[in-house]
Design a protein around this motif. Structure first.
Motif, mmCIF file in Angstrom:
data_model
loop_
_atom_site.group_PDB
_atom_site.id
_atom_site.type_symbol
_atom_site.label_atom_id
_atom_site.label_comp_id
_atom_site.label_asym_id
_atom_site.label_seq_id
_atom_site.Cartn_x
_atom_site.Cartn_y
_atom_site.Cartn_z
ATOM 1 N N LEU A 29 0.900 -1.298 0.116
ATOM 2 C CA LEU A 29 -0.253 -0.016 -0.042
ATOM 3 C C LEU A 29 0.755 1.277 0.149
ATOM 4 O O LEU A 29 0.544 2.220 -0.483
ATOM 5 N N VAL A 30 2.021 1.291 0.624
ATOM 6 C CA VAL A 30 2.688 2.497 0.870
ATOM 7 C C VAL A 30 3.758 2.620 -0.475
ATOM 8 O O VAL A 30 3.936 3.697 -1.137
ATOM 9 N N ALA B 2 4.607 9.915 3.649
ATOM 10 C CA ALA B 2 4.886 8.809 3.592
ATOM 11 C C ALA B 2 3.540 7.655 3.032
ATOM 12 O O ALA B 2 3.528 7.110 2.112
ATOM 13 N N ALA B 3 2.503 7.997 3.983
ATOM 14 C CA ALA B 3 1.493 7.175 3.951
ATOM 15 C C ALA B 3 0.863 6.951 2.651
ATOM 16 O O ALA B 3 0.870 7.659 1.941
ATOM 17 N N LEU B 4 0.580 5.510 2.263
ATOM 18 C CA LEU B 4 -0.094 5.193 1.152
ATOM 19 C C LEU B 4 -0.010 6.006 -0.131
ATOM 20 O O LEU B 4 -0.973 6.602 -0.597
ATOM 21 N N ARG B 5 1.193 6.039 -0.318
ATOM 22 C CA ARG B 5 1.365 6.646 -1.690
ATOM 23 C C ARG B 5 0.570 5.928 -2.654
ATOM 24 O O ARG B 5 0.845 4.979 -3.039
ATOM 25 N N GLY B 6 -0.228 6.833 -3.198
ATOM 26 C CA GLY B 6 -0.746 6.340 -4.392
ATOM 27 C C GLY B 6 -1.788 5.375 -4.371
ATOM 28 O O GLY B 6 -2.022 4.624 -5.382
ATOM 29 N N ALA B 7 -1.908 4.856 -3.121
ATOM 30 C CA ALA B 7 -2.862 3.550 -3.037
ATOM 31 C C ALA B 7 -4.121 4.056 -3.485
ATOM 32 O O ALA B 7 -4.556 5.007 -3.332
ATOM 33 N N ARG C 286 5.784 13.071 -8.897
ATOM 34 C CA ARG C 286 4.730 12.428 -10.039
ATOM 35 C C ARG C 286 3.785 13.383 -10.346
ATOM 36 O O ARG C 286 3.782 13.379 -11.603
#
Lengths: 289, 417
Positions: A248-249, B24-29, B142
């Motif tokens: 996910l990250v 950081a968290a959930l890049r592109g999730a 991005r």
């Protein structure tokens, strides 16, 4: 052949159809996609291509073997602890629960009504370095000042055992509850001591419950990521945490898929070995009785 | 600070906004839907080359009198008037320019926010925003790579040209400020409790002191800890190579036994104030707030080897309906008086050095507690770092998509050990 006869023969398949379709769509297809992913290379922006990238598996093991081994180890310890704790509990409810059996079962299930994450986070609250448990003990000088439970394996294993205990109790209870008390009486009539009756009659008859309990505890514990995330420290990361982050990250889908498959393979091999050792024949026999 | 006022809600910003959200968290999730997975066995990427911006784009724009502005919670001066939150500096802007600002605190995480608007960007549809604030890092890289931002007309940014700190101009992640200009910046370095460490911390190497074993916490994302370590062993992250990363990883492994745990990106306030950690990685603004909310002893320190500097940037997404209004505002905040007003509230590092003189002038006029507050702000090295501190500040590495994978495969196993 009459129409009724055909319907009768088809009926079992038709009954199995919804479940089968469900599994096919939501389990088999994604598993195949993941299997394909685990052999791809590329990145989330430019896309992933199927290239028989076996190195994903090698990388997964090279980078994260510690976390794999730790997860399996934790799962073994937690399953053992659960079994030791749950067996007497289930035994007592099954044989001495009387009319209130369902109340006791409900009590065991009660924690499930509170969110998994909240239950685990409340452990953190209790076990804080200066929290309601350790704070007074340290003030009284019973514990050294730098003593801590959080961020250790003990905390993670404790949290896991707590969270998965009901998964062990229920199948054990079902197996024990089905044992006819007259069998135990018969054993006594044949001059068996209480412990002999337990060893030779009750325990063997409860083995299907042990088997099921171990199975449904061990497998989810090995891939758990909540407990280590909340209660753990620098040396308690489990493979579930890693898979979650990598997927996910970091959006490294191939690596995460490869790790999932390695874990799955390890679990399946372990379980088949376990079934063998315990004697599947006996397990099947009893569960069909 | 000479006085300790009760925690100003304005100062809560850093506390309520975990920094993990920013990088950081959930890049592109979630950007990649399930359907993409199935696409012909391979997974379709989100990469799509956009057509270059039409020449004369800016000439054809007219003022709309409206601006839809997406930002982070508590990142703008605010007051409560009759139970309603108002933004005085935005009201001032409206008075001067006639542009009404529809300001919304909708960004809690770079990736989550961009996840929501990326489908529109890809489809060439308006996102509903004219201006947004995004941290430098993978997500911004991005956006720029995929040409999802409107190229700025530098001639419409006179205040920026005149007043911006030279150090935040022309950043490596956006050469020539083609798409972005800075909103606020902050430093990532170390903070410690001198009462517990019993000695000042001045160097990255102090972390290896056996006396601090198990008393150190580090950010658990795969960006901050590697970056600070790299700086600690004398590598400039911005120009680092894969070999440098591997050396850094070795150093991190060496330090690991000293570390109690890896924390969330706003967790340093908690572990430091509770004493669970003696030394922690920390963000400058968070420690300024911590100092003003009951833990005045905690010290933020830029190790002699240096610290990491991050910047939140203003930018106009493709498809914005009111770009001229947006760029007008972008330039407006580079006026020293406006920047001073914002700094007073936000307490991170302003991109306008002249804001300091403005605040000094205000302080000279102010009395009592207000004066103390302003003096504290002006003298705080966390809000106005000295030139020598800034000289030691290094930038985060800009990663290409391929490098990102290499980076993560090197550093993820360490922060998740």
């Amino acid at each position: 052949m009459s129409a009724g006869g055909r319907r009768e023969r088809l009926a079992p398949y038709l009954i199995g159809l919804p479940g089968g379709l469900w599994l096919a769509i939501f389990f088999v297809v994604p598993i195949l996609v993941m299997l394909s992913l685990s052999l791809q290379s590329g990145n989330a922006e430019e896309g992933f291509r199927f290239t028989w990238q076996w190195s994903n598996y090698a990388d997964a093991w090279e980078f994260y073997s510690t976390q794999f081994i730790r997860s399996i180890l934790y799962a073994l310890i937690v399953t053992t602890l659960c079994l030791v704790l749950a067996y007497p509990m289930a035994y007592w409810i099954a044989f001495y629960g009387g009319a209130r059996k369902s109340t006791y079962l409900f009590l065991i299930l009660l924690p499930f009504f509170v969110s998994f994450v909240i239950r685990t986070a409340s452990w953190k609250f209790i076990l804080n370095d200066q929290g309601i448990l350790l704070g007074p003990l340290k003030d009284l000088g019973l514990l050294p000042d730098d003593f801590h439970v959080l961020a250790t394996s003990t905390a993670v294993i404790g949290g896991l055992t707590y969270n998965y205990l009901p998964f062990m109790v229920l199948p054990l209870y079902v197996a024990l509850e089905r044992i006819d008390p007259s069998l135990v009486e018969a054993a006594h009539d044949l001059f068996a001591t209480r412990s002999a009756a337990f060893r030779k009659v009750v325990f063997p008859l409860s083995l299907p419950g042990v088997f099921a309990g171990v199975l449904i505890t061990f497998v989810p514990v090995a891939s758990d990521f909540v407990n280590s995330g909340i209660l753990g420290g620098t040396h308690t990361t489990m493979i579930g945490n890693v898979i979650q982050t990598v997927y996910l990250v970091n959006n490294d889908y191939p690596l995460a898929s490869a790790m999932s498959f390695l874990l799955m393979a390890a679990l399946l091999i372990g379980i088949f070995a376990y079934a063998r050792a315990l004697g599947t024949e006996q397990v099947m026999e009893v569960s069909q009785a | 600070m000479t006085t300790h006022r009760p925690l100003d809600p304005a100062l809560l910003r850093g506390m309520t906004m975990p920094r993990i959200s920013r990088r950081a968290a959930l890049r592109g999730a979630g950007v990649l839907g399930a359907s993409a997975f199935l696409a012909a066995c391979g997974v379709e990427g989100s990469d799509k080359k956009e057509a270059p911006q039409a020449a004369g784009f800016w000439e054809s724009q007219t003022k709309a009198g409206v601006l839809d502005f997406a930002s982070w919670p508590l990142y703008m001066d605010q007051e409560k008037v009759g139970g309603k939150v108002v933004y005085p500096s935005l009201q001032e802007f409206t008075k001067e320019t006639g542009i009404k600002v529809n300001y919304k605190e909708v960004i809690n995480e770079n990736a989550a926010f961009l996840g929501k608007i990326t489908p529109s960007l890809k489809a060439g549809q308006p996102t509903g925003w004219d201006l947004m604030v995004i941290t430098n890092g993978v997500e911004l890289d991005r956006l720029i790579r995929q040409k999802f931002l409107i190229e700025l007309d530098q001639s419409k940014l006179p205040n920026f040209q005149k007043n911006a700190d030279p150090s935040i101009k022309n950043p490596s992640y956006d050469p020539g400020n083609k798409y972005t200009i800075a909103w606020q910046s902050g430093l990532t370095a170390l903070a410690y409790n001198p009462k517990l460490t019993k000695r000042p911390i001045t160097s990255f190497n102090d972390l290896f002191d056996p006396a601090f074993k198990g008393k150190i916490t580090m950010f658990g994302d795969a960006t901050d800890f590697p970056t600070l370590t790299m700086i600690g062993i004398g590598i400039d992250p911005e120009t680092s190579t894969v070999e440098d990363w591997k050396r850094t990883a070795e150093k991190m492994k060496e330090l690991r036994p000293q570390i109690r745990s890896f924390i969330d990106n706003a967790g340093e306030a908690d572990v430091l104030s509770s004493g669970n950690a003696w030394i922690s990685m920390a963000y400058s603004g968070d420690i300024f707030i911590l100092n003003n909310s009951g833990s005045p002893d905690i010290k933020f320190v830029i190790p002699k080897e240096g610290a990491a500097l991050w910047t939140d940037n203003m930018m106009i997404p493709k498809g914005a309906k009111h770009p001229l209004d947006a760029i007008t505002y972008m330039d407006y905040v580079y006026r020293p008086d406006v920047a001073a007003k914002l700094t007073q509230y936000i307490s991170y590092i302003t991109p306008v050095p002249a804001a300091k003189e403005q605040l000094q002038a205000d302080a000279a006029k102010a009395k009592g507690e207000d004066k103390d507050t302003l003096d504290g702000l002006i003298s705080s090295p966390l809000v106005f770092p000295s030139q020598s501190d800034l000289a030691k500040a290094k930038r985060y590495r800009t990663l290409t998509v391929a490098e990102e994978q290499v980076w993560n495969r090197i550093f993820q196993p360490i922060v998740q050990s």
